[in-house]
Design a protein around this motif. Structure first.
Motif, PDB file in Angstrom:
ATOM      1  N   GLY A  26       1.159  -1.143   0.169  1.00  0.00           N
ATOM      2  CA  GLY A  26       0.210  -0.008   0.297  1.00  0.00           C
ATOM      3  C   GLY A  26       0.471   1.440  -0.413  1.00  0.00           C
ATOM      4  N   SER A  27      -0.028   2.701   0.805  1.00  0.00           N
ATOM      5  CA  SER A  27       0.871   3.431   0.360  1.00  0.00           C
ATOM      6  C   SER A  27       2.173   3.515   1.594  1.00  0.00           C
ATOM      7  N   HIS A  28       3.064   4.298   1.280  1.00  0.00           N
ATOM      8  CA  HIS A  28       4.083   4.964   1.903  1.00  0.00           C
ATOM      9  C   HIS A  28       5.107   5.851   1.956  1.00  0.00           C
ATOM     10  N   ASN A  29       4.705   7.097   2.817  1.00  0.00           N
ATOM     11  CA  ASN A  29       5.287   8.062   2.763  1.00  0.00           C
ATOM     12  C   ASN A  29       4.901   9.223   1.140  1.00  0.00           C
ATOM     13  N   GLY A  30       3.842   8.675   0.823  1.00  0.00           N
ATOM     14  CA  GLY A  30       3.544   8.883  -0.673  1.00  0.00           C
ATOM     15  C   GLY A  30       3.954   8.261  -2.092  1.00  0.00           C
ATOM     16  N   LEU A  31       4.314   7.065  -1.566  1.00  0.00           N
ATOM     17  CA  LEU A  31       5.277   6.046  -2.200  1.00  0.00           C
ATOM     18  C   LEU A  31       4.667   4.598  -2.545  1.00  0.00           C
ATOM     19  N   LEU A  32       4.709   4.183  -3.529  1.00  0.00           N
ATOM     20  CA  LEU A  32       3.727   2.480  -3.663  1.00  0.00           C
ATOM     21  C   LEU A  32       4.554   1.232  -2.205  1.00  0.00           C
ATOM     22  N   LYS A  33       4.649   1.198  -1.839  1.00  0.00           N
ATOM     23  CA  LYS A  33       5.339  -0.366  -1.027  1.00  0.00           C
ATOM     24  C   LYS A  33       5.103  -0.713  -1.340  1.00  0.00           C
ATOM     25  N   ILE A  34       6.105  -2.615  -2.039  1.00  0.00           N
ATOM     26  CA  ILE A  34       6.152  -3.629  -2.607  1.00  0.00           C
ATOM     27  C   ILE A  34       7.330  -4.618  -1.712  1.00  0.00           C
ATOM     28  N   LYS A  35       6.874  -5.410  -1.196  1.00  0.00           N
ATOM     29  CA  LYS A  35       7.389  -5.833   0.122  1.00  0.00           C
ATOM     30  C   LYS A  35       8.144  -7.280  -1.318  1.00  0.00           C
ATOM     31  N   ILE A  36       9.163  -7.568  -1.435  1.00  0.00           N
ATOM     32  CA  ILE A  36      10.535  -8.840  -2.619  1.00  0.00           C
ATOM     33  C   ILE A  36      10.410  -9.215  -1.841  1.00  0.00           C
ATOM     34  N   THR A  37      11.171 -10.955  -2.105  1.00  0.00           N
ATOM     35  CA  THR A  37      11.682 -11.977  -1.642  1.00  0.00           C
ATOM     36  C   THR A  37      12.893 -11.769  -1.691  1.00  0.00           C
ATOM     37  N   ALA A  38      13.773 -11.564  -2.801  1.00  0.00           N
ATOM     38  CA  ALA A  38      15.159 -11.291  -3.354  1.00  0.00           C
ATOM     39  C   ALA A  38      15.490 -10.487  -2.256  1.00  0.00           C
ATOM     40  N   PRO A  39      16.729 -10.553  -2.048  1.00  0.00           N
ATOM     41  CA  PRO A  39      18.221  -9.549  -1.536  1.00  0.00           C
ATOM     42  C   PRO A  39      18.772  -8.982  -2.230  1.00  0.00           C
ATOM     43  N   PRO A  40      18.408  -7.775  -1.276  1.00  0.00           N
ATOM     44  CA  PRO A  40      19.178  -6.364  -2.226  1.00  0.00           C
ATOM     45  C   PRO A  40      20.912  -6.764  -2.816  1.00  0.00           C
ATOM     46  N   VAL A  41      20.892  -7.862  -3.045  1.00  0.00           N
ATOM     47  CA  VAL A  41      22.462  -8.626  -3.145  1.00  0.00           C
ATOM     48  C   VAL A  41      22.081  -8.929  -4.561  1.00  0.00           C
ATOM     49  N   ASP A  42      23.567  -8.129  -5.779  1.00  0.00           N
ATOM     50  CA  ASP A  42      23.816  -8.574  -6.937  1.00  0.00           C
ATOM     51  C   ASP A  42      22.875  -8.075  -8.008  1.00  0.00           C
ATOM     52  N   GLY A  43      21.913  -6.854  -7.817  1.00  0.00           N
ATOM     53  CA  GLY A  43      20.345  -6.590  -8.450  1.00  0.00           C
ATOM     54  C   GLY A  43      19.589  -7.510  -8.256  1.00  0.00           C
ATOM     55  N   LYS A  44      19.680  -8.065  -6.688  1.00  0.00           N
ATOM     56  CA  LYS A  44      18.107  -9.921  -7.603  1.00  0.00           C
ATOM     57  C   LYS A  44      17.196  -9.258  -6.603  1.00  0.00           C
ATOM     58  N   ALA A  45      17.567  -8.292  -6.044  1.00  0.00           N
ATOM     59  CA  ALA A  45      16.129  -7.139  -5.877  1.00  0.00           C
ATOM     60  C   ALA A  45      15.459  -6.507  -6.727  1.00  0.00           C
ATOM     61  N   ASN A  46      16.294  -5.853  -7.698  1.00  0.00           N
ATOM     62  CA  ASN A  46      15.990  -5.417  -9.283  1.00  0.00           C
ATOM     63  C   ASN A  46      15.072  -6.398  -9.921  1.00  0.00           C
ATOM     64  N   GLU A  47      15.864  -7.854  -9.879  1.00  0.00           N
ATOM     65  CA  GLU A  47      15.234  -8.207 -11.021  1.00  0.00           C
ATOM     66  C   GLU A  47      13.965  -9.260  -9.811  1.00  0.00           C
ATOM     67  N   GLY A  48      13.908  -9.700  -9.255  1.00  0.00           N
ATOM     68  CA  GLY A  48      12.312 -10.167  -8.460  1.00  0.00           C
ATOM     69  C   GLY A  48      11.133  -9.374  -8.318  1.00  0.00           C
ATOM     70  N   LEU A  49      11.810  -7.554  -8.620  1.00  0.00           N
ATOM     71  CA  LEU A  49      11.011  -6.897  -8.668  1.00  0.00           C
ATOM     72  C   LEU A  49       9.791  -6.403 -10.262  1.00  0.00           C
ATOM     73  N   ILE A  50      10.753  -6.336 -10.488  1.00  0.00           N
ATOM     74  CA  ILE A  50      10.868  -6.473 -12.619  1.00  0.00           C
ATOM     75  C   ILE A  50       9.612  -8.043 -12.408  1.00  0.00           C
ATOM     76  N   ALA A  51       9.774  -9.281 -11.791  1.00  0.00           N
ATOM     77  CA  ALA A  51       8.954  -9.891 -12.785  1.00  0.00           C
ATOM     78  C   ALA A  51       8.190 -10.555 -11.380  1.00  0.00           C
ATOM     79  N   PHE A  52       8.439  -9.539 -10.469  1.00  0.00           N
ATOM     80  CA  PHE A  52       6.949  -9.780  -9.978  1.00  0.00           C
ATOM     81  C   PHE A  52       5.505  -8.317 -10.199  1.00  0.00           C
TER      82      PHE A  52
END
Length: 93
Positions: A26-52
């Motif tokens: 939902g909303s978080h300080n005017g931004l849309l908050k998204i939870k991703i299972t991927a860790p923030p290492v080597d771009g994995k969170a970005n890949e996970g976000l795009i896949a989601f």
């Protein structure tokens, strides 16, 4: 949170990596908050976000681009070929 562009829509997001499941919170300080299972290492969170987002909006991954915030939690993502109304309906806003 949602910005209309020439080719689609930009979403202003707050990402929480390494979560128990992928979900839009939902909303978080005017931004849309998204939870991703991927860790923030080597771009994995970005890949996970795009896949989601690809699955959630039923878009090809090539139509989703991280415009801003590659290494941070606050990101701007562009979705090509969709309307603001479509995105608002999918997000139930």
């Amino acid at each position: 949170m949602i910005e209309v562009t020439k080719g689609g829509v930009r979403l202003h997001l707050f990402i929480q990596p390494k979560s128990s499941k992928n979900e839009i919170v939902g909303s978080h300080n005017g931004l849309l908050k998204i939870k991703i299972t991927a860790p923030p290492v080597d771009g994995k969170a970005n890949e996970g976000l795009i896949a989601f987002l690809s699955d959630y909006f039923d878009l090809p991954k090539r139509d989703i681009t991280i415009i801003r915030g590659d290494t941070g939690r606050q990101k701007t993502v562009e979705l090509l070929g969709v309307s603001e109304q479509f995105v608002r309906e999918k997000l139930k806003l």
